[in-house]
Design a protein around this motif. Structure first.
Motif, PDB file in Angstrom:
ATOM      1  N   ALA A  39      10.011   9.914 -32.443  1.00 47.25           N
ATOM      2  CA  ALA A  39       9.025  10.797 -31.708  1.00 47.25           C
ATOM      3  C   ALA A  39       9.403  11.454 -30.280  1.00 47.25           C
ATOM      4  N   PRO A  40       9.005  12.770 -30.063  1.00 45.45           N
ATOM      5  CA  PRO A  40       9.363  13.451 -29.114  1.00 45.45           C
ATOM      6  C   PRO A  40       9.525  12.775 -27.825  1.00 45.45           C
ATOM      7  N   ALA A  41       8.456  11.742 -27.600  1.00 49.79           N
ATOM      8  CA  ALA A  41       8.495  11.096 -26.365  1.00 49.79           C
ATOM      9  C   ALA A  41       9.456  10.080 -26.232  1.00 49.79           C
ATOM     10  N   ASN A  42      10.334   9.742 -27.313  1.00 58.15           N
ATOM     11  CA  ASN A  42      11.490   8.819 -27.024  1.00 58.15           C
ATOM     12  C   ASN A  42      12.823   9.665 -27.311  1.00 58.15           C
ATOM     13  N   LEU A  43      12.797  10.857 -27.070  1.00 60.92           N
ATOM     14  CA  LEU A  43      14.157  11.709 -27.106  1.00 60.92           C
ATOM     15  C   LEU A  43      14.226  12.474 -25.673  1.00 60.92           C
ATOM     16  N   ARG A  44      15.320  12.631 -25.329  1.00 59.92           N
ATOM     17  CA  ARG A  44      15.893  13.373 -24.151  1.00 59.92           C
ATOM     18  C   ARG A  44      17.120  14.000 -24.333  1.00 59.92           C
ATOM     19  N   ALA A  45      17.373  14.916 -23.324  1.00 58.93           N
ATOM     20  CA  ALA A  45      18.650  15.642 -23.365  1.00 58.93           C
ATOM     21  C   ALA A  45      19.452  14.868 -22.301  1.00 58.93           C
ATOM     22  N   LEU A  46      20.705  14.650 -22.641  1.00 58.43           N
ATOM     23  CA  LEU A  46      21.630  14.108 -21.768  1.00 58.43           C
ATOM     24  C   LEU A  46      23.016  14.935 -21.867  1.00 58.43           C
ATOM     25  N   CYS A  47      23.667  14.881 -20.709  1.00 59.41           N
ATOM     26  CA  CYS A  47      24.990  15.443 -20.505  1.00 59.41           C
ATOM     27  C   CYS A  47      26.135  14.467 -21.224  1.00 59.41           C
ATOM     28  N   ASP A  48      27.304  15.217 -21.346  1.00 55.37           N
ATOM     29  CA  ASP A  48      28.345  14.291 -21.885  1.00 55.37           C
ATOM     30  C   ASP A  48      28.708  13.076 -21.394  1.00 55.37           C
ATOM     31  N   TRP A  49      28.637  13.064 -19.809  1.00 53.70           N
ATOM     32  CA  TRP A  49      29.010  11.690 -19.134  1.00 53.70           C
ATOM     33  C   TRP A  49      27.719  10.678 -19.464  1.00 53.70           C
ATOM     34  N   HIS A  50      26.694  11.106 -19.183  1.00 54.04           N
ATOM     35  CA  HIS A  50      25.699  10.250 -19.357  1.00 54.04           C
ATOM     36  C   HIS A  50      25.395   9.696 -20.812  1.00 54.04           C
ATOM     37  N   VAL A  51      25.650  10.670 -21.763  1.00 56.82           N
ATOM     38  CA  VAL A  51      25.488   9.823 -23.228  1.00 56.82           C
ATOM     39  C   VAL A  51      26.760   8.920 -23.371  1.00 56.82           C
ATOM     40  N   LEU A  52      27.983   9.092 -22.858  1.00 56.32           N
ATOM     41  CA  LEU A  52      28.795   8.016 -23.258  1.00 56.32           C
ATOM     42  C   LEU A  52      28.423   6.713 -22.434  1.00 56.32           C
ATOM     43  N   ARG A  53      27.997   6.998 -21.484  1.00 55.50           N
ATOM     44  CA  ARG A  53      27.465   5.703 -20.751  1.00 55.50           C
ATOM     45  C   ARG A  53      26.568   4.987 -21.389  1.00 55.50           C
ATOM     46  N   LYS A  54      25.574   5.718 -21.970  1.00 58.26           N
ATOM     47  CA  LYS A  54      24.303   5.150 -22.528  1.00 58.26           C
ATOM     48  C   LYS A  54      24.929   4.589 -23.923  1.00 58.26           C
ATOM     49  N   ASP A  55      25.889   5.344 -24.742  1.00 61.02           N
ATOM     50  CA  ASP A  55      26.363   4.744 -26.158  1.00 61.02           C
ATOM     51  C   ASP A  55      27.108   3.231 -25.657  1.00 61.02           C
TER      52      ASP A  55
END
Length: 85
Positions: A39-55
Motif C-alpha cells: 500500500a502507498p502508506a507503507n512505501l517511502r523514498a530513501l537515499c542510498d545511505w539510508h536504504v543500506l542501513r535499513k536493509d
C-alpha cells in the motif's frame, strides 16, 4: 517516488527533520516479511545511505528471528527410551 518528490523521507533522530537527499530507492516501511503491504502508506523514498542501513537492520532482525526459532524446544517430541526425565 513522485509523491515524495524523489527526496529521502528518512526522519533524522537528532533533529526530527527529513534527510532530504536525492532518493533512488522505494522502501517498504514495514517489510513484507514482517507483514507489511504494498500500500502507498507503507512505501517511502530513501537515499542510498539510508536504504543500506535499513536493509542491514531488516536482515539482522531476520537472522535473530531465525536463530530464535531454531533454538525453540521441540513440542510433542517423543523422548528416547534411554533419556532420563
Amino acid at each position: 517516488m513522485n509523491r515524495d518528490a524523489w527526496r529521502c523521507q528518512h526522519v533524522r533522530y537528532d533533529t526530527g527533520e527529513l534527510c532530504g537527499e536525492p532518493a533512488r530507492h522505494c522502501d517498504h516501511i514495514v517489510p513484507a516479511s514482517e507483514g507489511g503491504s504494498d500500500a502507498p502508506a507503507n512505501l517511502r523514498a530513501l537515499c542510498d545511505w539510508h536504504v543500506l542501513r535499513k536493509d542491514a537492520a531488516d536482515a539482522g532482525r531476520a537472522r535473530r528471528r531465525a536463530t530464535a526459532e531454531r533454538w525453540q524446544p521441540a513440542r510433542n517430541r517423543r523422548t528416547h527410551p534411554g533419556e532420563v526425565r
